[in-house]
Design an enzyme around this catalytic site. Sequence first.
Site, PDB file in Angstrom:
ATOM      1  N   SER A 141       0.858  -1.201   0.000  1.00  0.00           N
ATOM      2  CA  SER A 141       0.000   0.000   0.000  1.00  0.00           C
ATOM      3  C   SER A 141       0.880   1.232   0.000  1.00  0.00           C
ATOM      4  O   SER A 141       2.020   1.201   0.485  1.00  0.00           O
ATOM      5  CB  SER A 141      -0.860  -0.001   1.269  1.00  0.00           C
ATOM      6  OG  SER A 141      -1.518   1.235   1.406  1.00  0.00           O
ATOM      7  N   TYR A 155      -1.523  -1.654  10.551  1.00  0.00           N
ATOM      8  CA  TYR A 155      -1.705  -1.873   9.105  1.00  0.00           C
ATOM      9  C   TYR A 155      -0.502  -1.344   8.325  1.00  0.00           C
ATOM     10  O   TYR A 155       0.070  -2.045   7.481  1.00  0.00           O
ATOM     11  CB  TYR A 155      -2.994  -1.190   8.650  1.00  0.00           C
ATOM     12  CG  TYR A 155      -3.249  -1.309   7.166  1.00  0.00           C
ATOM     13  CD1 TYR A 155      -3.751  -2.485   6.621  1.00  0.00           C
ATOM     14  CD2 TYR A 155      -2.976  -0.248   6.296  1.00  0.00           C
ATOM     15  CE1 TYR A 155      -3.980  -2.606   5.252  1.00  0.00           C
ATOM     16  CE2 TYR A 155      -3.208  -0.357   4.934  1.00  0.00           C
ATOM     17  CZ  TYR A 155      -3.704  -1.541   4.409  1.00  0.00           C
ATOM     18  OH  TYR A 155      -3.919  -1.656   3.056  1.00  0.00           O
TER      19      TYR A 155
HETATM   20  N1  LIG Z   1      -8.730  -0.641  -1.018  1.00  0.00           N
HETATM   21  C1  LIG Z   1      -7.735   0.197  -0.917  1.00  0.00           C
HETATM   22  O1  LIG Z   1      -7.912   1.413  -0.971  1.00  0.00           O
HETATM   23  C2  LIG Z   1      -6.324  -0.333  -0.779  1.00  0.00           C
HETATM   24  C3  LIG Z   1      -5.281   0.597  -0.799  1.00  0.00           C
HETATM   25  C4  LIG Z   1      -3.974   0.141  -0.677  1.00  0.00           C
HETATM   26  C5  LIG Z   1      -3.734  -1.204  -0.530  1.00  0.00           C
HETATM   27  N2  LIG Z   1      -4.772  -2.085  -0.501  1.00  0.00           N
HETATM   28  C6  LIG Z   1      -4.462  -3.497  -0.351  1.00  0.00           C
HETATM   29  O2  LIG Z   1      -5.041  -4.211  -1.408  1.00  0.00           O
HETATM   30  C7  LIG Z   1      -5.467  -5.500  -0.940  1.00  0.00           C
HETATM   31  C8  LIG Z   1      -6.944  -5.683  -1.241  1.00  0.00           C
HETATM   32  O3  LIG Z   1      -7.674  -4.621  -0.686  1.00  0.00           O
HETATM   33  P1  LIG Z   1      -9.282  -4.671  -0.644  1.00  0.00           P
HETATM   34  O4  LIG Z   1      -9.765  -3.337  -0.227  1.00  0.00           O
HETATM   35  O5  LIG Z   1      -9.766  -5.281  -1.880  1.00  0.00           O
HETATM   36  O6  LIG Z   1      -9.439  -5.711   0.578  1.00  0.00           O
HETATM   37  P2  LIG Z   1     -10.731  -6.326   1.298  1.00  0.00           P
HETATM   38  O7  LIG Z   1     -11.959  -5.916   0.548  1.00  0.00           O
HETATM   39  O8  LIG Z   1     -10.623  -6.018   2.734  1.00  0.00           O
HETATM   40  O9  LIG Z   1     -10.556  -7.894   1.048  1.00  0.00           O
HETATM   41  C9  LIG Z   1      -9.713  -8.642   1.867  1.00  0.00           C
HETATM   42  C10 LIG Z   1      -9.734 -10.066   1.386  1.00  0.00           C
HETATM   43  O10 LIG Z   1      -8.912 -10.861   2.270  1.00  0.00           O
HETATM   44  C11 LIG Z   1      -9.656 -12.021   2.679  1.00  0.00           C
HETATM   45  N3  LIG Z   1      -9.138 -12.452   3.983  1.00  0.00           N
HETATM   46  C12 LIG Z   1      -9.230 -11.817   5.177  1.00  0.00           C
HETATM   47  N4  LIG Z   1      -8.623 -12.541   6.139  1.00  0.00           N
HETATM   48  C13 LIG Z   1      -8.131 -13.655   5.530  1.00  0.00           C
HETATM   49  C14 LIG Z   1      -7.404 -14.781   5.987  1.00  0.00           C
HETATM   50  N5  LIG Z   1      -7.054 -14.934   7.285  1.00  0.00           N
HETATM   51  N6  LIG Z   1      -7.057 -15.753   5.085  1.00  0.00           N
HETATM   52  C15 LIG Z   1      -7.406 -15.630   3.774  1.00  0.00           C
HETATM   53  N7  LIG Z   1      -8.095 -14.582   3.283  1.00  0.00           N
HETATM   54  C16 LIG Z   1      -8.456 -13.602   4.155  1.00  0.00           C
HETATM   55  C17 LIG Z   1     -11.096 -11.539   2.687  1.00  0.00           C
HETATM   56  O11 LIG Z   1     -12.035 -12.614   2.587  1.00  0.00           O
HETATM   57  P3  LIG Z   1     -12.741 -13.279   3.888  1.00  0.00           P
HETATM   58  O12 LIG Z   1     -13.133 -12.154   4.808  1.00  0.00           O
HETATM   59  O13 LIG Z   1     -13.900 -14.038   3.350  1.00  0.00           O
HETATM   60  O14 LIG Z   1     -11.730 -14.181   4.498  1.00  0.00           O
HETATM   61  C18 LIG Z   1     -11.117 -10.709   1.408  1.00  0.00           C
HETATM   62  O15 LIG Z   1     -11.249 -11.554   0.293  1.00  0.00           O
HETATM   63  C19 LIG Z   1      -5.138  -5.550   0.543  1.00  0.00           C
HETATM   64  O16 LIG Z   1      -3.901  -6.201   0.740  1.00  0.00           O
HETATM   65  C20 LIG Z   1      -5.035  -4.096   0.919  1.00  0.00           C
HETATM   66  O17 LIG Z   1      -4.191  -3.902   2.030  1.00  0.00           O
HETATM   67  C21 LIG Z   1      -6.065  -1.680  -0.617  1.00  0.00           C
END
Ligand SMILES: NC(=O)c1ccc[n+]([C@@H]2O[C@H](COP(=O)([O-])OP(=O)(O)OC[C@H]3O[C@@H](n4cnc5c(N)ncnc54)[C@H](OP(=O)(O)O)[C@@H]3O)[C@@H](O)[C@H]2O)c1
Length: 248
Positions: A141, A155
Site C-alpha cells: 500500500s 496496518y
Molecule cells: N482498497 C484500498 O484502498 C487499498 C489501498 C492500498 C492497498 N490495498 C491493499 O489491497 C489489498 C486488497 O484490498 P481490498 O480493499 O480489496 O481488501 P478487502 O476488501 O478487505 O478484502 C480482503 C480479502 O482478504 C480475505 N481475507 C481476510 N482474512 C483472511 C485470511 N485470514 N485468510 C485468507 N483470506 C483472508 C477476505 O475474505 P474473507 O473475509 O472471506 O476471508 C477478502 O477476500 C489488501 O492487501 C489491501 O491492504 C487496498
Amino acid sequence: MPLSGKRAIVTGGSQGIGRVIAIQLAKQGAEVIVNCAHNPKNAQAVVDEIIQNGGKASVKICDISDESKVKQLFDSLKPLHILVNNARLDPYFRKPETSDGDWFSQVMDVNVKGAYLCSLAFFDQAKQLKLKDTRIVNIASVRSFTPAEMTMIAYNVSKLAMHGLTRAFAHNGASFGLTANTVCPGMVMTENLTRRLTLEQAKNEEAKIPLGRPATSEEIADAVLFVVKNGYVTGETININGGMYYGP
Ligand SMILES: NC(=O)c1ccc[n+]([C@@H]2O[C@H](COP(=O)([O-])OP(=O)(O)OC[C@H]3O[C@@H](n4cnc5c(N)ncnc54)[C@H](OP(=O)(O)O)[C@@H]3O)[C@@H](O)[C@H]2O)c1
C-alpha cells in the site's frame, strides 16, 4: 493467451482488488484459485463469473495465518506458477484505545505471516518441482511509505513488511527464475472502503490525491499483470497511487 497453462492463486480473491486480479489473470488464460477464509459465497461468485466468461477457476477456503492449513493448501495445488499475496485482515484499522498488542499481532498474523507462509510454500514447491518462471506479487500500500494515523499503525507496519518479503524471495528465487515484486496501491473504493468510510471521509481522502480520483481495481490488476508477464523485473515496487506519493 500469454498465461495459458499457468495456475495462479490469489489470496483474498473473493472481493475488492483481489477479485479483479483473479478475473484479469483468468482472462489472460491462467487457471485461478480464489482464496478467502470467511465468506465462501463471495469466492464462489468470483469463480462463477470467471467460468461464465470461459475461464478456469476454483475456490479454496483457507485461513492463510494457519501454517498447517497453508501447507495442505499448497500441497493440494501442485504445480502453482503465480502467487498473489493480497489478503488482509478486516477490519484493517482500530481506534487507538483498542489498539493493544493483541490487535497488532492479529494484523501481523494475516497480513505478514500469512503472506510469508504462502510465499514459503510456493517457493519450496517451485524449487522441488523445478518450475521455471514463477511469480510472487505482494500487494502492499502507499501506506507502507507514509506516516500512520494512530488507528492505522499496525496496518501500515504490516504493509512496510511486504517489501522485506519481496526482497527476500526475489533474492533467493532468482537462481531458478522466481521473481517477486510489490504492487503498492493508493486509494481504491472497494466494497470494503465504501462500507467503512463515510461520504465525507471518502471525499477528504480523495482530496489528497493529485490525480483527483481513487484508482480502479482494474488499474491495480494491470500492474500485477505487468510483473507477472515480465520475467526480468524482480525485487521491484510499483507505486500506483495517482501521485499521492513519489516513492523511492
Ligand atoms: N482498497 C484500498 O484502498 C487499498 C489501498 C492500498 C492497498 N490495498 C491493499 O489491497 C489489498 C486488497 O484490498 P481490498 O480493499 O480489496 O481488501 P478487502 O476488501 O478487505 O478484502 C480482503 C480479502 O482478504 C480475505 N481475507 C481476510 N482474512 C483472511 C485470511 N485470514 N485468510 C485468507 N483470506 C483472508 C477476505 O475474505 P474473507 O473475509 O472471506 O476471508 C477478502 O477476500 C489488501 O492487501 C489491501 O491492504 C487496498
